[in-house]
Design an enzyme around this catalytic site. Structure first.
Site, PDB file in Angstrom:
ATOM      1  N   THR A  12       7.978 -34.869 -66.909  1.00  0.00           N
ATOM      2  CA  THR A  12       8.741 -33.883 -67.695  1.00  0.00           C
ATOM      3  C   THR A  12       8.927 -32.575 -66.942  1.00  0.00           C
ATOM      4  O   THR A  12       9.952 -31.903 -67.087  1.00  0.00           O
ATOM      5  CB  THR A  12       8.014 -33.640 -69.034  1.00  0.00           C
ATOM      6  OG1 THR A  12       7.978 -34.873 -69.737  1.00  0.00           O
ATOM      7  CG2 THR A  12       8.716 -32.604 -69.885  1.00  0.00           C
ATOM      8  N   SER A  53       5.818 -40.702 -65.674  1.00  0.00           N
ATOM      9  CA  SER A  53       4.483 -41.180 -65.294  1.00  0.00           C
ATOM     10  C   SER A  53       4.084 -42.522 -65.916  1.00  0.00           C
ATOM     11  O   SER A  53       3.200 -43.187 -65.374  1.00  0.00           O
ATOM     12  CB  SER A  53       3.430 -40.105 -65.526  1.00  0.00           C
ATOM     13  OG  SER A  53       3.124 -39.948 -66.877  1.00  0.00           O
ATOM     14  N   THR A  85       2.739 -36.088 -67.565  1.00  0.00           N
ATOM     15  CA  THR A  85       1.430 -35.887 -68.193  1.00  0.00           C
ATOM     16  C   THR A  85       0.832 -37.159 -68.794  1.00  0.00           C
ATOM     17  O   THR A  85      -0.363 -37.225 -69.028  1.00  0.00           O
ATOM     18  CB  THR A  85       1.511 -34.807 -69.295  1.00  0.00           C
ATOM     19  OG1 THR A  85       2.457 -35.233 -70.284  1.00  0.00           O
ATOM     20  CG2 THR A  85       1.907 -33.467 -68.731  1.00  0.00           C
ATOM     21  N   ASP A  86       1.682 -38.172 -69.055  1.00  0.00           N
ATOM     22  CA  ASP A  86       1.159 -39.365 -69.748  1.00  0.00           C
ATOM     23  C   ASP A  86       0.035 -40.051 -68.977  1.00  0.00           C
ATOM     24  O   ASP A  86      -0.943 -40.515 -69.562  1.00  0.00           O
ATOM     25  CB  ASP A  86       2.287 -40.380 -69.991  1.00  0.00           C
ATOM     26  CG  ASP A  86       3.286 -39.904 -71.031  1.00  0.00           C
ATOM     27  OD1 ASP A  86       3.039 -38.858 -71.667  1.00  0.00           O
ATOM     28  OD2 ASP A  86       4.321 -40.578 -71.207  1.00  0.00           O
TER      29      ASP A  86
HETATM   30  N1  ASP Z   1       6.569 -38.952 -70.586  1.00  0.00           N
HETATM   31  C1  ASP Z   1       6.388 -37.886 -69.637  1.00  0.00           C
HETATM   32  C2  ASP Z   1       5.765 -38.406 -68.358  1.00  0.00           C
HETATM   33  O1  ASP Z   1       4.584 -38.605 -68.327  1.00  0.00           O
HETATM   34  C3  ASP Z   1       5.543 -36.854 -70.229  1.00  0.00           C
HETATM   35  C4  ASP Z   1       5.306 -35.635 -69.380  1.00  0.00           C
HETATM   36  O2  ASP Z   1       5.535 -35.586 -68.199  1.00  0.00           O
HETATM   37  O3  ASP Z   1       4.840 -34.663 -69.968  1.00  0.00           O
HETATM   38  O4  ASP Z   1       6.451 -38.611 -67.419  1.00  0.00           O
END
Ligand code: ASP
Length: 322
Positions: A12, A53, A85-86
């Site tokens: 993200t 991710s 973040t995932d």
């Molecule tokens: N779905 C996103 C990812 O992990 C969430 C993020 O980056 O905050 O790529």
């Protein structure tokens, strides 16, 4: 002047929101131009890959680990990794386990994409750069910087689907803060020995225990299974109906690692009833203390990939700081 290598991997933090509110990967990473804003720190940017991710696998984690290892001999003073973040905590922990860096390694991400109101990407990136450039960040393993807090890769976890304060360290808390004048550390981390790897073992699975669970899922694991992590109940117990299938898996020589599905605390073997921790340990289940399920899986992958087997693997996986 400090030279910080920024390795971008997607997520993200590098995405943009469309008019309809959907968050999509950007054609050009919006973080690539941020170096101009940094007084006194030279930021060298590289895009290692550009993935959401959930698409990241241990193979990409190994690519990143190798790139960081090479950076140490290139006169780099610190590394920042931007990541979705995932699965950020899994990549960060993989780096923590496989590297023994002489320079700080800091992973960061964002909960809001680059053009959303209140976007946290640039801010977290800047905080991560400041942390990676700080002398206090050396020797603390891989760090995760998000929302003004410094966490260890070893214990941090994503706790909220959307909130910017999503990254927390249950039981132990963050080890530092990023304030207006830089990163400040308030706790030391017990060092661990790095386990460098050249390949990554596949088919290491993670199952979560639930009330009424039986052996169906254990028996459904493929013949090529190299390891299993179970998020067990409470202090480290399983429903009795799982035991026959668990026994079959152990008899095949598959290492089975147990953590608790509880958010806080550590798994221990002190309940001595059918399916209790005492029974499970006697069967040969490896108790892993202090890690959540997804991190215990990364540790099992790294241990297996590093050639550890039997008692050596159990000792390596058992203790979060070994
Ligand atoms: N779905 C996103 C990812 O992990 C969430 C993020 O980056 O905050 O790529």
């Amino acid at each position: 002047m400090k030279h910080i290598l920024a390795l971008h991997t997607g997520g993200t933090i590098s995405m943009t929101a469309t008019d309809t509110g959907a968050v999509v990967p950007s054609d050009v990473n919006p973080l690539l131009d941020l170096s101009a804003h940094l007084d006194g720190i030279d930021v060298i940017s590289e895009e290692v890959f550009n993935l959401p991710s959930p698409h990241v696998t241990p193979t990409q984690m190994l690519t990143l680990s190798r790139r960081i290892r090479a950076a140490e001999s290139e006169g780099i003073d610190g590394v920042v990794v931007t990541h979705g973040t995932d699965t950020l905590e899994e990549t960060a922990y993989f780096l923590d386990l496989t590297l023994d860096p002489t320079i700080p390694v800091v992973v960061t991400g964002a909960m809001r994409s680059s053009n959303e109101i209140g976007s946290d990407g640039r801010y977290n990136f800047l905080s991560a750069i400041r942390t990676a450039a700080s002398d206090g960040a050396r020797g603390k393993g891989c760090l995760v910087v998000m929302n003004d807090e410094v966490h260890t890769a070893r214990f941090v976890t994503k706790t909220h689907t959307t909130n910017v304060a999503t990254f927390r360290t249950p039981t132990f808390g963050p080890i530092g803060l990023v304030t207006k004048d830089g990163a400040h550390f308030f706790q030391e981390l017990i060092n661990q020995q790095a386990c460098p790897v050249d390949t990554v073992t596949d088919n290491v699975f993670l199952l979560k225990a639930f009330a009424g669970m039986d052996g169906t899922l254990f028996d459904a694991l493929p013949a090529t299974t190299h390891g299993l992590v179970i998020e067990a109940l409470g202090a480290g117990n399983l429903p009795p109906a799982t035991l026959p299938a668990l026994g079959r898996l152990l008899a095949r020589g598959v290492p089975v690692v147990l953590v608790s599905r509880c958010f806080n605390g550590v798994a221990e073997d002190f309940y001595d009833y059918e399916g209790g921790g005492v029974t499970l340990k006697k069967m040969g289940v490896i108790f892993c203390q202090g890690l959540n399920g997804q991190k215990a899986r990364i540790k099992l992958i790294v241990g297996l990939s590093g050639g550890k087997r039997g008692a050596a693997l159990a000792t390596y996986v058992n203790n979060a700081v070994s």
